[in-house]
Motif scaffolding. Structure first.
Motif, PDB file in Angstrom:
ATOM      1  N   ALA A   1       5.423   7.415  -1.080  1.00  0.00           N
ATOM      2  CA  ALA A   1       5.717   6.553  -2.715  1.00  0.00           C
ATOM      3  C   ALA A   1       6.788   7.321  -3.644  1.00  0.00           C
ATOM      4  O   ALA A   1       7.979   6.824  -4.012  1.00  0.00           O
ATOM      5  N   ILE A   2       6.404   8.862  -3.959  1.00  0.00           N
ATOM      6  CA  ILE A   2       7.517  10.150  -4.496  1.00  0.00           C
ATOM      7  C   ILE A   2       8.489   9.256  -3.895  1.00  0.00           C
ATOM      8  O   ILE A   2       9.730   9.690  -4.796  1.00  0.00           O
ATOM      9  N   LYS A   3       8.769  10.204  -2.929  1.00  0.00           N
ATOM     10  CA  LYS A   3      10.946   9.805  -2.591  1.00  0.00           C
ATOM     11  C   LYS A   3      11.427   8.133  -2.769  1.00  0.00           C
ATOM     12  O   LYS A   3      12.399   8.237  -2.944  1.00  0.00           O
ATOM     13  N   ARG A   4      10.434   7.290  -2.507  1.00  0.00           N
ATOM     14  CA  ARG A   4      11.377   5.965  -3.146  1.00  0.00           C
ATOM     15  C   ARG A   4      11.311   6.076  -3.988  1.00  0.00           C
ATOM     16  O   ARG A   4      12.764   5.179  -4.793  1.00  0.00           O
ATOM     17  N   LYS A   5      10.723   6.617  -5.398  1.00  0.00           N
ATOM     18  CA  LYS A   5      10.881   6.143  -6.330  1.00  0.00           C
ATOM     19  C   LYS A   5      11.383   7.244  -7.239  1.00  0.00           C
ATOM     20  O   LYS A   5      12.354   6.161  -7.955  1.00  0.00           O
ATOM     21  N   LEU A   6      11.636   8.335  -7.341  1.00  0.00           N
ATOM     22  CA  LEU A   6      12.414   8.831  -7.702  1.00  0.00           C
ATOM     23  C   LEU A   6      13.871   9.842  -6.298  1.00  0.00           C
ATOM     24  O   LEU A   6      14.958  10.220  -7.291  1.00  0.00           O
ATOM     25  N   LYS A   7      13.781   8.898  -5.591  1.00  0.00           N
ATOM     26  CA  LYS A   7      15.103   8.313  -4.786  1.00  0.00           C
ATOM     27  C   LYS A   7      15.094  10.089  -4.506  1.00  0.00           C
ATOM     28  O   LYS A   7      16.376  10.327  -4.725  1.00  0.00           O
ATOM     29  N   THR A   8      14.654  10.631  -3.768  1.00  0.00           N
ATOM     30  CA  THR A   8      14.847  12.367  -3.570  1.00  0.00           C
ATOM     31  C   THR A   8      14.463  12.721  -2.136  1.00  0.00           C
ATOM     32  O   THR A   8      13.778  12.204  -1.542  1.00  0.00           O
ATOM     33  N   ASP A   9      14.820  13.616  -1.774  1.00  0.00           N
ATOM     34  CA  ASP A   9      14.069  14.380  -0.939  1.00  0.00           C
ATOM     35  C   ASP A   9      13.689  15.751  -0.970  1.00  0.00           C
ATOM     36  O   ASP A   9      12.983  15.466  -2.600  1.00  0.00           O
ATOM     37  N   VAL A  10      12.311  15.821  -0.206  1.00  0.00           N
ATOM     38  CA  VAL A  10      11.332  16.901  -0.527  1.00  0.00           C
ATOM     39  C   VAL A  10      11.392  17.961   0.179  1.00  0.00           C
ATOM     40  O   VAL A  10      11.825  17.731   1.736  1.00  0.00           O
ATOM     41  N   PHE A  11      10.964  18.855   0.454  1.00  0.00           N
ATOM     42  CA  PHE A  11      10.563  19.851   1.294  1.00  0.00           C
ATOM     43  C   PHE A  11       9.016  20.600   0.777  1.00  0.00           C
ATOM     44  O   PHE A  11       8.601  21.076  -0.194  1.00  0.00           O
ATOM     45  N   TYR A  12       8.336  21.048   2.092  1.00  0.00           N
ATOM     46  CA  TYR A  12       7.076  21.954   1.513  1.00  0.00           C
ATOM     47  C   TYR A  12       7.002  23.146   1.844  1.00  0.00           C
ATOM     48  O   TYR A  12       7.863  24.164   2.550  1.00  0.00           O
ATOM     49  N   ASP A  13       7.072  24.086   0.106  1.00  0.00           N
ATOM     50  CA  ASP A  13       6.922  25.569  -0.100  1.00  0.00           C
ATOM     51  C   ASP A  13       5.444  25.871  -0.088  1.00  0.00           C
ATOM     52  O   ASP A  13       4.114  25.180  -0.387  1.00  0.00           O
ATOM     53  N   ASN A  14       5.593  27.230   0.286  1.00  0.00           N
ATOM     54  CA  ASN A  14       4.365  27.896  -0.142  1.00  0.00           C
ATOM     55  C   ASN A  14       4.296  28.445  -1.808  1.00  0.00           C
ATOM     56  O   ASN A  14       5.317  28.188  -2.620  1.00  0.00           O
ATOM     57  N   ILE A  15       3.212  28.771  -2.049  1.00  0.00           N
ATOM     58  CA  ILE A  15       3.104  29.382  -3.480  1.00  0.00           C
ATOM     59  C   ILE A  15       4.225  30.744  -3.725  1.00  0.00           C
ATOM     60  O   ILE A  15       4.129  31.310  -2.439  1.00  0.00           O
ATOM     61  N   ASN A  16       4.355  30.617  -4.870  1.00  0.00           N
ATOM     62  CA  ASN A  16       5.405  32.314  -5.072  1.00  0.00           C
ATOM     63  C   ASN A  16       4.778  33.492  -5.475  1.00  0.00           C
ATOM     64  O   ASN A  16       3.651  32.851  -6.461  1.00  0.00           O
ATOM     65  N   ARG A  17       4.906  34.175  -5.541  1.00  0.00           N
ATOM     66  CA  ARG A  17       4.331  35.186  -6.285  1.00  0.00           C
ATOM     67  C   ARG A  17       4.437  35.566  -8.019  1.00  0.00           C
ATOM     68  O   ARG A  17       3.453  35.775  -8.992  1.00  0.00           O
TER      69      ARG A  17
END
Lengths: 107, 286
Positions: free
Chosen positions: B208-224
């Motif tokens: 739903a977010i991809k459609r609404k914001l017309k964006t790609d996504v990537f899965y990430d880890n938490i950073n320091r």
């Protein structure tokens, strides 16, 4: 006479809820606790407003005016409730007090 | 625009979960979505008093903790049958009301993807099905960023929810639902008529977010950086009674000593919960 806390709440139609509690000692206001599930921009300014109200001292006649003055002086946008809701909640507290003191007089 | 997806949770430390949420909000350099769960806790709004919102004795009896969040709005009950989502957009001037609408519509779209066509956004901050609340939103903004987060009832224990929250009479009157307060909310499991895993909900929300914001996504880890910030926020703020029990002492006379003591008990982490954070900190520098 010991201090007493009187609370009242007002729900903005279709909006959020404000809860006001007033600490009363010898017919004078010794602190107002104004909280609720409303939002504010910026939130930390509203937090300061709430903290200022906690130490508000005035007589009962000035209550409404002083509370609104403290809120208006701060540069904060309150979302979900408005000034009328706050005034409404305060008016309710004052009429509760008037009723209870007249009952006390009758005793 | 690319959207960072973070699935990061410490269900056993509700205080740290909120500290981490604020850390992500403060440090995000790109739009970020976080999904997470909490074990049993009442999360109150930043501008609320615990005395007026929480049945502390009932909460303590049920091992329910109490944390104040950094956004306004009302008290909610979380358990593992509830999922939380947060959307953070840095470098925006978007206001809270606009952000609510955007995220409200995303949540409705995701529920439609899951087959719940009857879901709708009810301003200011509710998502409902047939007049019953299924998800609620809260938000905050600063000069250059906005955060909207929400909780969705999936299979929560609704009985405990009503026991630990103090429900306002005014609110019930406004919703004209005085007789059947248990029916003011609905879980996703009940609405769909089937069990559903958190991952399936996260996926639908990402779509739903991809459609609404017309964006790609990537899965990430938490950073320091965000982890260090979260640990600092935990120590200085979220693990402290000064934060969680703000606006309490002024209303102490309204409750019994026992209830006040219960608030002090549930409003701070147990020692084993602090240990979780110590171990997390040790892992950064290992």
């Amino acid at each position: 006479m010991p201090s007493k806390i009187i609370c009242n709440e007002k729900k903005h139609p279709g909006g959020k809820l404000v809860k006001v509690c007033v600490n009363i000692l010898d017919n004078e206001v010794h602190g107002v606790v104004l909280t609720g599930d409303f939002f504010a921009e910026p939130e930390e300014v509203m937090e300061e407003v709430i903290k200022n109200l906690l130490t508000l001292k005035c007589n009962l006649r000035e209550l409404e005016e002083k509370v609104i003055e403290i809120i208006e002086r701060a540069n904060v946008k309150i979302i979900g409730i408005d000034k009328e809701d706050i005034k409404g909640a305060l008016t309710g507290i004052l009429s509760t007090l008037a009723t209870s003191s007249s009952t006390e007089n009758e005793k | 625009m690319t959207l960072r997806i973070l699935i990061a949770e410490w269900p056993n430390n509700q205080f740290f979960n909120l500290a981490f949420e604020e850390a992500v909000y403060r440090t995000a350099t790109i739009p970020t979505v976080r999904f997470w769960r909490n074990d049993k806790v009442v999360v109150i709004g930043r501008l609320q008093s615990p005395v007026l919102e929480v049945n502390a004795l009932e909460a303590m009896r049920n091992n329910v903790k109490l944390v104040r969040r950094f956004t306004g709005g009302g008290a909610v009950y979380h358990d593992l049958g509830n999922i939380n989502y947060a959307i953070i957009i840095p470098r925006t001037t978007m206001g809270i009301e606009e952000a609510f609408k955007m995220v409200g519509e995303i949540v409705v779209d995701s529920l439609k993807i899951l087959g719940l066509g009857k879901a709708y956004y009810r301003p200011l901050n509710d998502i409902e099905v047939d007049g019953l609340k299924i998800s609620g939103l809260a938000a905050t903004k600063s000069a250059d960023r906005v955060l909207v987060h929400g909780a969705m009832l999936v299979s929560s224990d609704i009985e405990i929810l009503w026991r630990v929250l103090k429900i306002s009479k005014e609110k019930l009157l406004d919703k004209k639902l005085t007789q059947s307060r248990v029916k003011r909310v609905i879980t996703l499991r009940e609405a769909l008529g089937r069990d559903i895993k958190p991952e399936e909900i996260y996926e639908s929300m990402i779509d739903a977010i991809k459609r609404k914001l017309k964006t790609d996504v990537f899965y990430d880890n938490i950073n320091r950086n965000e982890l260090e910030q979260a640990i600092k926020l935990y120590r200085d703020k979220y693990s402290r009674l000064e934060w969680n029990l703000a606006f309490t002492d002024e209303l102490k006379d309204l409750i019994s000593i026992e209830e006040y003591n219960a608030l002090c008990n549930i409003g701070q982490p147990s020692s084993w919960q602090n240990k979780i954070v110590e171990e997390l900190e040790a892992s950064i520098y290992a």
